[in-house]
Design an enzyme around this catalytic site. Structure first.
Site, PDB file in Angstrom:
ATOM      1  N   ALA A 263     101.898  70.536  69.369  1.00 19.96           N
ATOM      2  CA  ALA A 263     101.724  69.394  70.272  1.00 19.96           C
ATOM      3  C   ALA A 263     103.015  68.592  70.435  1.00 19.96           C
ATOM      4  O   ALA A 263     103.317  68.100  71.525  1.00 19.96           O
ATOM      5  CB  ALA A 263     100.615  68.494  69.735  1.00 19.96           C
ATOM      6  N   CYS A 322      94.014  58.593  61.876  1.00 17.82           N
ATOM      7  CA  CYS A 322      93.188  58.694  60.664  1.00 17.82           C
ATOM      8  C   CYS A 322      94.056  58.630  59.412  1.00 17.82           C
ATOM      9  O   CYS A 322      93.592  58.931  58.317  1.00 17.82           O
ATOM     10  CB  CYS A 322      92.337  59.961  60.692  1.00 17.82           C
ATOM     11  SG  CYS A 322      93.311  61.470  60.685  1.00 17.82           S
TER      12      CYS A 322
HETATM   13  N1  SAH Z   1      89.999  65.857  68.273  1.00 17.95           N
HETATM   14  C1  SAH Z   1      89.283  66.712  67.350  1.00 17.95           C
HETATM   15  C2  SAH Z   1      89.815  66.673  65.953  1.00 17.95           C
HETATM   16  C3  SAH Z   1      91.268  66.932  65.805  1.00 17.95           C
HETATM   17  S1  SAH Z   1      91.750  67.337  64.194  1.00 17.95           S
HETATM   18  C4  SAH Z   1      87.813  66.346  67.366  1.00 17.95           C
HETATM   19  O1  SAH Z   1      87.441  65.266  67.832  1.00 17.95           O
HETATM   20  O2  SAH Z   1      87.030  67.178  66.884  1.00 17.95           O
HETATM   21  C5  SAH Z   1      93.411  67.700  64.376  1.00 17.95           C
HETATM   22  C6  SAH Z   1      93.718  69.004  65.086  1.00 17.95           C
HETATM   23  O3  SAH Z   1      95.115  69.030  65.290  1.00 17.95           O
HETATM   24  C7  SAH Z   1      93.378  70.279  64.332  1.00 17.95           C
HETATM   25  O4  SAH Z   1      92.584  71.097  65.141  1.00 17.95           O
HETATM   26  C8  SAH Z   1      94.737  70.955  64.062  1.00 17.95           C
HETATM   27  O5  SAH Z   1      94.692  72.373  64.232  1.00 17.95           O
HETATM   28  C9  SAH Z   1      95.582  70.349  65.132  1.00 17.95           C
HETATM   29  N2  SAH Z   1      97.012  70.197  64.842  1.00 17.95           N
HETATM   30  C10 SAH Z   1      97.596  69.647  63.745  1.00 17.95           C
HETATM   31  N3  SAH Z   1      98.936  69.582  63.906  1.00 17.95           N
HETATM   32  C11 SAH Z   1      99.214  70.104  65.143  1.00 17.95           C
HETATM   33  C12 SAH Z   1     100.412  70.277  65.886  1.00 17.95           C
HETATM   34  N4  SAH Z   1     101.595  69.910  65.404  1.00 17.95           N
HETATM   35  N5  SAH Z   1     100.301  70.826  67.114  1.00 17.95           N
HETATM   36  C13 SAH Z   1      99.114  71.191  67.627  1.00 17.95           C
HETATM   37  N6  SAH Z   1      97.954  71.029  66.965  1.00 17.95           N
HETATM   38  C14 SAH Z   1      97.993  70.490  65.738  1.00 17.95           C
END
Ligand code: SAH
Length: 381
Positions: A263, A322
């Site tokens: 991301a 969080c």
């Molecule tokens: N929005 C979701 C929860 C997100 S949890 C809900 O409401 O259910 C965080 C997510 O970020 C996880 O799926 C993890 O795979 C992803 N993640 C963590 N670091 C990341 C990065 N650098 N780039 C892309 N995705 C990432």
């Protein structure tokens, strides 16, 4: 113990203990006394941890009584949620005075996660009690958190009672959602389900971006509330596959795009253009301890700043944090700094936190962690 704690708080640090008498095994339930000999409480001990004792009760009860009563309390606390929701967090560790134990319920399936040696020793009792008190088809243990190694515990992912599917589907309002037993936490992020419903007034006809989407919780809600299109970004291929399955199951074919990318990199490449009407940011925790506060703030600022740039103005930014060691005030400062750098005005439309099945205890500030903001982002005039 050498002093009376101010709060009704389950943690006793090694520095608070003046002496330990008698023989014991790590993880065993022990009694705690004040220096004048008065009984203070009963909890499990681990001398390798800075938090040497995690209290389970302040009364001289047996393990069976403690577990039965705490589970009863936890269920009672959630009675009104259980009436209307198929999925619910039943037990949330210190918030329910059962440190080290997380229990989530997805319809008639229960997923438990154990994070301490002391709670691991109580596992059989916990499972038996849950099965006795609830209408259960299967209990799965998904204990794969990295904190377990500090307690000398390995990873365990298996059915402890009955059996069930690898992906558990459940209904949440009018949507079909899923808990992935090969995914994160206990399979889904129940703490965001009410916040996802809070996007309702802002979704209609919007071009949306759901960053850190996991299995698409926010995207599914946005589309249900009338969004035109949603782009989901996550670096987990498996999570995006399940998201796609859910998007199709819920009838949103043709209204989404899945992007498997980091991301941070993706936002950096994209943020020279204003393309989206609504952006959701729901990153994982960026700090495990207070020592990483500064880098966590930097991480949150980076993504919020990029998202503010990417939004059409006025646009909607749904931004979550969080990271427990950042307070609401810290996070608001991050949002303000991001707005300052981007030369925009951020106006708070809605402020959320964690739902009632992830209770905050005023006596235990560590139980508070989730910050959630919906903001309108304006170009400065
Ligand atoms: N929005 C979701 C929860 C997100 S949890 C809900 O409401 O259910 C965080 C997510 O970020 C996880 O799926 C993890 O795979 C992803 N993640 C963590 N670091 C990341 C990065 N650098 N780039 C892309 N995705 C990432």
């Amino acid at each position: 113990m050498n002093k009376i704690k101010r709060n009704y708080h389950p943690w006793i640090y090694s520095t608070e203990i003046s002496k330990i008498d008698g023989e014991f095994e790590e993880g065993q339930i022990v009694d705690v006394f004040l220096q004048d000999g008065k009984f203070f409480g009963r909890g499990y001990i681990n001398t390798k941890s800075k938090i040497t004792i995690r209290l389970l009760t302040t009364q001289p009860k047996t393990a069976q009584q403690i577990i039965e009563e705490r589970i009863d309390q936890a269920i009672k606390r959630r009675e009104y949620i259980l009436r209307s929701e198929q999925a619910c967090r039943l037990i949330y560790s210190e918030s329910d005075w059962l440190a080290g134990l997380i229990v989530d319920k997805y319809d008639s399936y229960i997923v438990i996660q154990i994070n301490t040696l002391g709670m691991d020793k109580l596992k059989d009792l916990v499972v038996r009690t849950l099965v006795k008190k609830l209408n259960v088809t299967g209990v799965y243990e998904k204990s794969d958190s990295s904190v377990r190694s500090k307690e000398g515990l390995g990873q365990i992912c298996e059915w402890l009672y009955g059996t069930g599917p690898e992906v558990i589907f459940y209904r949440s309002e009018d949507l079909t959602l899923a808990a992935d037993l090969k995914g994160q936490k206990t399979g889904t992020f129940l703490d965001q389900r009410f916040n996802a419903r809070a996007v309702l007034p802002y979704a209609k006809d919007k071009a949306c971006l759901d960053v850190f989407s996991y299995t698409g919780n926010f995207s599914l809600h946005l589309l249900k509330y009338g969004a035109k299109h949603v782009k989901l970004i996550d670096y987990s291929e498996r999570s995006l596959q399940i998201a796609e399955q859910l998007l199709k199951l819920n009838g949103f074919d043709g209204k989404y795009e899945l992007i498997k990318e980091n991301a941070f990199d993706w936002l950096k490449q994209e943020s020279s253009q204003e393309k989206y009407d609504l952006i959701v940011l729901d990153p994982p925790s960026f700090a495990k301890s207070a020592s990483s506060r500064i880098s966590a703030q930097r991480g949150h600022k980076e993504i919020n700043l990029r998202a503010m740039k990417l939004l059409r103005k006025p646009g909607i930014l749904v931004s979550s944090c969080c990271t427990q060691v950042l307070s609401e005030q810290d996070f608001e400062q991050v949002l303000q700094d991001s707005a300052e750098d981007c030369k925009v005005q951020a106006c708070i439309l809605y402020r959320g936190s964690q739902p009632a099945d992830h209770p905050v205890l005023l006596d235990v500030p560590e139980t508070r962690y989730l910050k959630f903001y919906i903001m309108q982002i304006w170009r400065r005039a």
